[in-house]
Design a protein around this motif. Structure first.
Motif, PDB file in Angstrom:
ATOM      1  N   VAL A  97     -79.367 -25.887 -84.556  1.00 10.81           N
ATOM      2  CA  VAL A  97     -78.876 -24.513 -84.584  1.00 10.81           C
ATOM      3  C   VAL A  97     -79.531 -23.765 -83.427  1.00 10.81           C
ATOM      4  O   VAL A  97     -80.749 -23.771 -83.294  1.00 10.81           O
ATOM      5  N   VAL A  98     -78.713 -23.163 -82.604  1.00  8.40           N
ATOM      6  CA  VAL A  98     -79.217 -22.407 -81.467  1.00  8.40           C
ATOM      7  C   VAL A  98     -78.692 -20.983 -81.594  1.00  8.40           C
ATOM      8  O   VAL A  98     -77.510 -20.773 -81.863  1.00  8.40           O
ATOM      9  N   SER A  99     -79.587 -20.019 -81.434  1.00  8.92           N
ATOM     10  CA  SER A  99     -79.163 -18.619 -81.512  1.00  8.92           C
ATOM     11  C   SER A  99     -79.542 -17.907 -80.220  1.00  8.92           C
ATOM     12  O   SER A  99     -80.544 -18.226 -79.589  1.00  8.92           O
ATOM     13  N   LYS A 100     -78.725 -16.967 -79.831  1.00 10.35           N
ATOM     14  CA  LYS A 100     -78.953 -16.177 -78.630  1.00 10.35           C
ATOM     15  C   LYS A 100     -79.774 -14.962 -79.037  1.00 10.35           C
ATOM     16  O   LYS A 100     -79.404 -14.239 -79.956  1.00 10.35           O
ATOM     17  N   ALA A 101     -80.876 -14.728 -78.378  1.00  9.29           N
ATOM     18  CA  ALA A 101     -81.800 -13.647 -78.742  1.00  9.29           C
ATOM     19  C   ALA A 101     -81.325 -12.308 -78.172  1.00  9.29           C
ATOM     20  O   ALA A 101     -81.990 -11.682 -77.352  1.00  9.29           O
ATOM     21  N   SER A 134     -81.049 -11.132 -69.201  1.00  5.40           N
ATOM     22  CA  SER A 134     -80.763 -12.546 -69.434  1.00  5.40           C
ATOM     23  C   SER A 134     -81.574 -12.956 -70.657  1.00  5.40           C
ATOM     24  O   SER A 134     -82.793 -13.067 -70.593  1.00  5.40           O
ATOM     25  N   THR A 135     -80.900 -13.118 -71.781  1.00 11.29           N
ATOM     26  CA  THR A 135     -81.599 -13.394 -73.032  1.00 11.29           C
ATOM     27  C   THR A 135     -81.635 -14.891 -73.314  1.00 11.29           C
ATOM     28  O   THR A 135     -80.683 -15.611 -73.008  1.00 11.29           O
ATOM     29  N   PRO A 136     -82.726 -15.355 -73.901  1.00  9.12           N
ATOM     30  CA  PRO A 136     -82.866 -16.796 -74.136  1.00  9.12           C
ATOM     31  C   PRO A 136     -82.065 -17.284 -75.343  1.00  9.12           C
ATOM     32  O   PRO A 136     -81.755 -16.522 -76.248  1.00  9.12           O
ATOM     33  N   ALA A 137     -81.742 -18.560 -75.296  1.00  7.52           N
ATOM     34  CA  ALA A 137     -81.164 -19.252 -76.453  1.00  7.52           C
ATOM     35  C   ALA A 137     -82.333 -19.945 -77.146  1.00  7.52           C
ATOM     36  O   ALA A 137     -83.107 -20.661 -76.507  1.00  7.52           O
ATOM     37  N   GLN A 164     -81.746  -7.745 -75.693  1.00 10.14           N
ATOM     38  CA  GLN A 164     -80.832  -7.117 -74.746  1.00 10.14           C
ATOM     39  C   GLN A 164     -81.086  -5.619 -74.687  1.00 10.14           C
ATOM     40  O   GLN A 164     -81.649  -5.034 -75.609  1.00 10.14           O
ATOM     41  N   ARG A 165     -80.663  -4.982 -73.626  1.00  8.99           N
ATOM     42  CA  ARG A 165     -80.741  -3.518 -73.538  1.00  8.99           C
ATOM     43  C   ARG A 165     -80.019  -2.943 -74.748  1.00  8.99           C
ATOM     44  O   ARG A 165     -78.954  -3.419 -75.107  1.00  8.99           O
ATOM     45  N   THR A 166     -80.567  -1.979 -75.371  1.00 17.34           N
ATOM     46  CA  THR A 166     -80.115  -1.323 -76.603  1.00 17.34           C
ATOM     47  C   THR A 166     -80.269  -2.217 -77.824  1.00 17.34           C
ATOM     48  O   THR A 166     -79.877  -1.851 -78.917  1.00 17.34           O
ATOM     49  N   GLY A 167     -80.837  -3.416 -77.668  1.00 16.72           N
ATOM     50  CA  GLY A 167     -81.133  -4.279 -78.808  1.00 16.72           C
ATOM     51  C   GLY A 167     -79.949  -5.000 -79.408  1.00 16.72           C
ATOM     52  O   GLY A 167     -80.030  -5.468 -80.535  1.00 16.72           O
ATOM     53  N   SER A 168     -78.855  -5.111 -78.673  1.00 14.59           N
ATOM     54  CA  SER A 168     -77.665  -5.730 -79.239  1.00 14.59           C
ATOM     55  C   SER A 168     -76.794  -6.335 -78.155  1.00 14.59           C
ATOM     56  O   SER A 168     -76.746  -5.839 -77.024  1.00 14.59           O
ATOM     57  N   PHE A 169     -76.036  -7.353 -78.513  1.00 18.91           N
ATOM     58  CA  PHE A 169     -75.072  -7.961 -77.603  1.00 18.91           C
ATOM     59  C   PHE A 169     -73.982  -6.969 -77.198  1.00 18.91           C
ATOM     60  O   PHE A 169     -73.287  -7.167 -76.197  1.00 18.91           O
ATOM     61  N   HIS A 223     -72.880  -0.089 -81.074  1.00 18.98           N
ATOM     62  CA  HIS A 223     -71.878   0.167 -80.041  1.00 18.98           C
ATOM     63  C   HIS A 223     -72.048   1.560 -79.449  1.00 18.98           C
ATOM     64  O   HIS A 223     -71.880   1.750 -78.241  1.00 18.98           O
ATOM     65  N   ALA A 224     -72.394   2.528 -80.269  1.00 19.28           N
ATOM     66  CA  ALA A 224     -72.624   3.888 -79.773  1.00 19.28           C
ATOM     67  C   ALA A 224     -73.759   3.890 -78.754  1.00 19.28           C
ATOM     68  O   ALA A 224     -73.634   4.499 -77.677  1.00 19.28           O
ATOM     69  N   GLN A 225     -74.845   3.235 -79.070  1.00 21.46           N
ATOM     70  CA  GLN A 225     -75.977   3.166 -78.145  1.00 21.46           C
ATOM     71  C   GLN A 225     -75.588   2.453 -76.858  1.00 21.46           C
ATOM     72  O   GLN A 225     -75.946   2.874 -75.751  1.00 21.46           O
ATOM     73  N   ALA A 226     -74.847   1.358 -76.989  1.00 18.27           N
ATOM     74  CA  ALA A 226     -74.432   0.582 -75.826  1.00 18.27           C
ATOM     75  C   ALA A 226     -73.502   1.388 -74.929  1.00 18.27           C
ATOM     76  O   ALA A 226     -73.654   1.401 -73.703  1.00 18.27           O
ATOM     77  N   LEU A 227     -72.535   2.067 -75.515  1.00 21.46           N
ATOM     78  CA  LEU A 227     -71.596   2.860 -74.746  1.00 21.46           C
ATOM     79  C   LEU A 227     -72.302   4.021 -74.051  1.00 21.46           C
ATOM     80  O   LEU A 227     -72.027   4.322 -72.883  1.00 21.46           O
ATOM     81  N   ALA A 228     -73.212   4.668 -74.746  1.00 24.86           N
ATOM     82  CA  ALA A 228     -73.961   5.775 -74.150  1.00 24.86           C
ATOM     83  C   ALA A 228     -74.774   5.301 -72.950  1.00 24.86           C
ATOM     84  O   ALA A 228     -74.791   5.960 -71.900  1.00 24.86           O
TER      85      ALA A 228
END
Length: 110
Positions: free
Chosen positions: A42-46, A25-28, A50-55, A84-89
């Motif tokens: 301006v609000v950004s989602k951190a 659960s990443t903060p805004a 996230q796991r693997t460092g990416s959305f 995406h490769a890291q996330a899929l793995a």
């Protein structure tokens, strides 16, 4: 998960259910200086947290988790040289699904 577009609200709720307890659960976040520069809030989602460092983990995990048992046994193939490769793995490892990632021959070694 339906492949049809547009997505229905049920698709979003199904994804939320599949990701519960798996995705971080990443903060805004907001920052006054950025707000001043933009002239508005301006609000950004951190998602770097996230796991693997990416959305991209959210999408990869949701897609693999939505597969039928037969499809899971067959495994998945993805093409990526980065997030995406890291996330899929990771999704495959967590769900016990064989994953093959095809990386372009000219991808940076990093």
């Amino acid at each position: 998960m339906s492949a049809a577009l547009p997505l229905a609200a049920a698709d979003v709720y199904d994804a939320q259910r599949r990701l519960r307890g798996v995705a971080a659960s990443t903060p805004a976040l907001s920052h006054p200086t950025l707000d001043d520069i933009a002239g508005r809030s301006v609000v950004s989602k951190a998602e770097a947290l996230q796991r693997t460092g990416s959305f991209k983990f959210r999408g990869a995990y949701n897609a693999v988790a939505a597969l039928s048992p037969r499809e899971r046994r067959r495994g998945v193939i993805g093409a990526s040289s980065g997030n995406h490769a890291q996330a899929l793995a990771l999704a495959g490892r967590l769900l016990g699904v064989p994953v093959t990632v095809v990386v372009p021959h000219d991808a940076p070694k990093a």
